[in-house]
Design a protein around this motif. Sequence first.
Motif, PDB file in Angstrom:
ATOM      1  N   PRO A  39       0.838  -1.200   0.000  1.00  0.00           N
ATOM      2  CA  PRO A  39       0.000   0.000   0.000  1.00  0.00           C
ATOM      3  C   PRO A  39       0.874   1.252   0.000  1.00  0.00           C
ATOM      4  N   ALA A  40       0.415   2.270  -0.679  1.00  0.00           N
ATOM      5  CA  ALA A  40       1.166   3.528  -0.741  1.00  0.00           C
ATOM      6  C   ALA A  40       1.259   4.137   0.643  1.00  0.00           C
ATOM      7  N   LYS A  41       2.443   4.585   0.987  1.00  0.00           N
ATOM      8  CA  LYS A  41       2.634   5.226   2.283  1.00  0.00           C
ATOM      9  C   LYS A  41       2.271   6.702   2.158  1.00  0.00           C
TER      10      LYS A  41
END
Length: 74
Positions: A39-41
Amino acid sequence: MLNGLRQQAIVKTGGVVEISSPELPAGATVEVIVLLESPAKHSEKPLSSFIGSSKGSFATPKEVDKFIRQERDA
């Protein structure tokens, strides 16, 4: 000769990944590599919080005016 096939798939319940393609002949030996997208941080700080935080930067227009006045007076 190796031929590549790239597809995105959704992992089903129980960790099952299904790949279906007419390019895959029945009985062929294949190698499957699974790359899991992380998942994108998201930064906890908004970008606006970085304004004026680095060396030589000004947080407000008043600070800029003050600096310019000091430089003129010097």
